[in-house]
Design a protein around this motif. Structure first.
Motif, PDB file in Angstrom:
ATOM      1  N   GLY A  30       0.806  -1.215   0.000  1.00  0.00           N
ATOM      2  CA  GLY A  30       0.000   0.000   0.000  1.00  0.00           C
ATOM      3  C   GLY A  30       0.834   1.259   0.000  1.00  0.00           C
ATOM      4  N   ALA A  31       0.291   2.283   0.621  1.00  0.00           N
ATOM      5  CA  ALA A  31       0.937   3.592   0.634  1.00  0.00           C
ATOM      6  C   ALA A  31       2.132   3.628   1.582  1.00  0.00           C
ATOM      7  N   MET A  32       3.107   4.477   1.205  1.00  0.00           N
ATOM      8  CA  MET A  32       4.243   4.769   2.060  1.00  0.00           C
ATOM      9  C   MET A  32       4.334   6.288   2.193  1.00  0.00           C
ATOM     10  N   GLY A  33       4.785   6.744   3.335  1.00  0.00           N
ATOM     11  CA  GLY A  33       4.824   8.188   3.518  1.00  0.00           C
ATOM     12  C   GLY A  33       5.862   8.636   4.510  1.00  0.00           C
ATOM     13  N   TRP A  34       6.061   9.945   4.540  1.00  0.00           N
ATOM     14  CA  TRP A  34       6.941  10.589   5.505  1.00  0.00           C
ATOM     15  C   TRP A  34       6.103  11.499   6.389  1.00  0.00           C
ATOM     16  N   TYR A  35       6.332  11.402   7.677  1.00  0.00           N
ATOM     17  CA  TYR A  35       5.732  12.268   8.668  1.00  0.00           C
ATOM     18  C   TYR A  35       6.863  12.945   9.426  1.00  0.00           C
ATOM     19  N   ARG A  36       6.546  14.051  10.083  1.00  0.00           N
ATOM     20  CA  ARG A  36       7.559  14.723  10.896  1.00  0.00           C
ATOM     21  C   ARG A  36       6.934  15.263  12.163  1.00  0.00           C
ATOM     22  N   GLN A  37       7.789  15.378  13.172  1.00  0.00           N
ATOM     23  CA  GLN A  37       7.346  15.926  14.451  1.00  0.00           C
ATOM     24  C   GLN A  37       8.403  16.868  14.980  1.00  0.00           C
ATOM     25  N   ALA A  38       8.035  18.140  15.112  1.00  0.00           N
ATOM     26  CA  ALA A  38       8.915  19.145  15.679  1.00  0.00           C
ATOM     27  C   ALA A  38       8.673  19.226  17.185  1.00  0.00           C
ATOM     28  N   PRO A  39       9.647  19.734  17.929  1.00  0.00           N
ATOM     29  CA  PRO A  39       9.481  19.839  19.388  1.00  0.00           C
ATOM     30  C   PRO A  39       8.228  20.629  19.758  1.00  0.00           C
ATOM     31  N   GLY A  40       7.410  20.054  20.625  1.00  0.00           N
ATOM     32  CA  GLY A  40       6.212  20.731  21.090  1.00  0.00           C
ATOM     33  C   GLY A  40       5.051  20.725  20.121  1.00  0.00           C
ATOM     34  N   LYS A  41       5.204  20.015  19.007  1.00  0.00           N
ATOM     35  CA  LYS A  41       4.138  19.988  18.006  1.00  0.00           C
ATOM     36  C   LYS A  41       3.682  18.550  17.750  1.00  0.00           C
ATOM     37  N   GLN A  42       2.508  18.431  17.162  1.00  0.00           N
ATOM     38  CA  GLN A  42       1.994  17.117  16.800  1.00  0.00           C
ATOM     39  C   GLN A  42       2.677  16.599  15.541  1.00  0.00           C
ATOM     40  N   ARG A  43       2.697  15.285  15.410  1.00  0.00           N
ATOM     41  CA  ARG A  43       3.233  14.687  14.204  1.00  0.00           C
ATOM     42  C   ARG A  43       2.331  15.046  13.029  1.00  0.00           C
ATOM     43  N   GLU A  44       2.954  15.417  11.900  1.00  0.00           N
ATOM     44  CA  GLU A  44       2.172  15.793  10.729  1.00  0.00           C
ATOM     45  C   GLU A  44       2.661  15.058   9.494  1.00  0.00           C
ATOM     46  N   LEU A  45       1.727  14.879   8.561  1.00  0.00           N
ATOM     47  CA  LEU A  45       2.073  14.283   7.287  1.00  0.00           C
ATOM     48  C   LEU A  45       2.898  15.260   6.462  1.00  0.00           C
ATOM     49  N   VAL A  46       3.982  14.769   5.873  1.00  0.00           N
ATOM     50  CA  VAL A  46       4.792  15.576   4.962  1.00  0.00           C
ATOM     51  C   VAL A  46       4.448  15.226   3.518  1.00  0.00           C
ATOM     52  N   ALA A  47       4.519  13.934   3.202  1.00  0.00           N
ATOM     53  CA  ALA A  47       4.241  13.470   1.842  1.00  0.00           C
ATOM     54  C   ALA A  47       3.910  11.993   1.892  1.00  0.00           C
ATOM     55  N   VAL A  48       3.058  11.569   0.966  1.00  0.00           N
ATOM     56  CA  VAL A  48       2.655  10.169   0.918  1.00  0.00           C
ATOM     57  C   VAL A  48       2.515   9.758  -0.540  1.00  0.00           C
ATOM     58  N   ILE A  49       2.832   8.493  -0.831  1.00  0.00           N
ATOM     59  CA  ILE A  49       2.767   7.980  -2.189  1.00  0.00           C
ATOM     60  C   ILE A  49       2.135   6.586  -2.165  1.00  0.00           C
ATOM     61  N   SER A  50       1.195   6.368  -3.067  1.00  0.00           N
ATOM     62  CA  SER A  50       0.563   5.054  -3.151  1.00  0.00           C
ATOM     63  C   SER A  50       1.468   4.089  -3.922  1.00  0.00           C
ATOM     64  N   SER A  51       1.115   2.839  -3.927  1.00  0.00           N
ATOM     65  CA  SER A  51       1.902   1.859  -4.671  1.00  0.00           C
ATOM     66  C   SER A  51       1.860   2.130  -6.173  1.00  0.00           C
ATOM     67  N   GLY A  52       0.825   2.819  -6.630  1.00  0.00           N
ATOM     68  CA  GLY A  52       0.701   3.153  -8.041  1.00  0.00           C
ATOM     69  C   GLY A  52       1.278   4.495  -8.417  1.00  0.00           C
ATOM     70  N   GLY A  53       1.762   5.235  -7.416  1.00  0.00           N
ATOM     71  CA  GLY A  53       2.437   6.498  -7.697  1.00  0.00           C
ATOM     72  C   GLY A  53       1.624   7.760  -7.453  1.00  0.00           C
ATOM     73  N   THR A  54       0.415   7.634  -6.931  1.00  0.00           N
ATOM     74  CA  THR A  54      -0.346   8.827  -6.564  1.00  0.00           C
ATOM     75  C   THR A  54       0.296   9.479  -5.340  1.00  0.00           C
ATOM     76  N   ILE A  55       0.458  10.805  -5.401  1.00  0.00           N
ATOM     77  CA  ILE A  55       1.234  11.525  -4.382  1.00  0.00           C
ATOM     78  C   ILE A  55       0.409  12.652  -3.773  1.00  0.00           C
ATOM     79  N   ASN A  56       0.662  12.875  -2.489  1.00  0.00           N
ATOM     80  CA  ASN A  56       0.062  14.010  -1.788  1.00  0.00           C
ATOM     81  C   ASN A  56       1.127  14.652  -0.909  1.00  0.00           C
ATOM     82  N   TYR A  57       1.193  15.993  -0.925  1.00  0.00           N
ATOM     83  CA  TYR A  57       2.149  16.734  -0.104  1.00  0.00           C
ATOM     84  C   TYR A  57       1.399  17.697   0.812  1.00  0.00           C
ATOM     85  N   VAL A  58       1.969  17.966   1.967  1.00  0.00           N
ATOM     86  CA  VAL A  58       1.483  19.069   2.778  1.00  0.00           C
ATOM     87  C   VAL A  58       1.863  20.364   2.062  1.00  0.00           C
TER      88      VAL A  58
END
Length: 118
Positions: A30-58
């Motif tokens: 399925g999908a693979m993605g990158w998330y990030r968490q800065a000090p004092g903040k919630q984890r957020e989605l950075v970018a995600v890609i499906s197995s077929g190549g569909t992409i979403n960015y913050v």
């Protein structure tokens, strides 16, 4: 159980570039993605890609970051250009066996630190 291992983080000056990699111990259907968490903040989605190549960015990284994956190598990448101090965070790799771009999968890496100095 799939294990994910990130690499490529580090310290860079503003305007610089880094490339993150995430190696999976097995096939990811399925999908693979990158998330990030800065000090004092919630984890957020950075970018995600499906197995077929569909992409979403913050919105904050559009035009600067590029996500890609090599399904044959079970590896995910994040090319980060024009880095800003506000990109400083721990970056986590995420994966699952469902092609959804709206929620994380069950597998997480241990995280890699990215620090951008001004």
């Amino acid at each position: 159980q799939v294990q994910l291992a990130e690499s490529g983080g580090g310290l860079v000056q503003a305007g610089g570039s880094l490339r993150l990699s995430c190696a999976a111990s097995g096939s990811i259907l399925g999908a693979m993605g990158w998330y990030r968490q800065a000090p004092g903040k919630q984890r957020e989605l950075v970018a995600v890609i499906s197995s077929g190549g569909t992409i979403n960015y913050v919105d904050s990284v559009k035009g600067r970051f590029t996500i890609s994956r090599d399904n044959a190598k079970n590896t995910l990448y994040l090319q980060m250009n024009s880095l800003k101090p506000e990109d400083t965070a721990i970056y986590y790799c995420n994966a699952g066996h469902i092609n959804t771009l709206v929620r994380p999968g069950p597998y997480w890496g241990q995280g890699t630190q990215v620090t951008v100095s001004s």
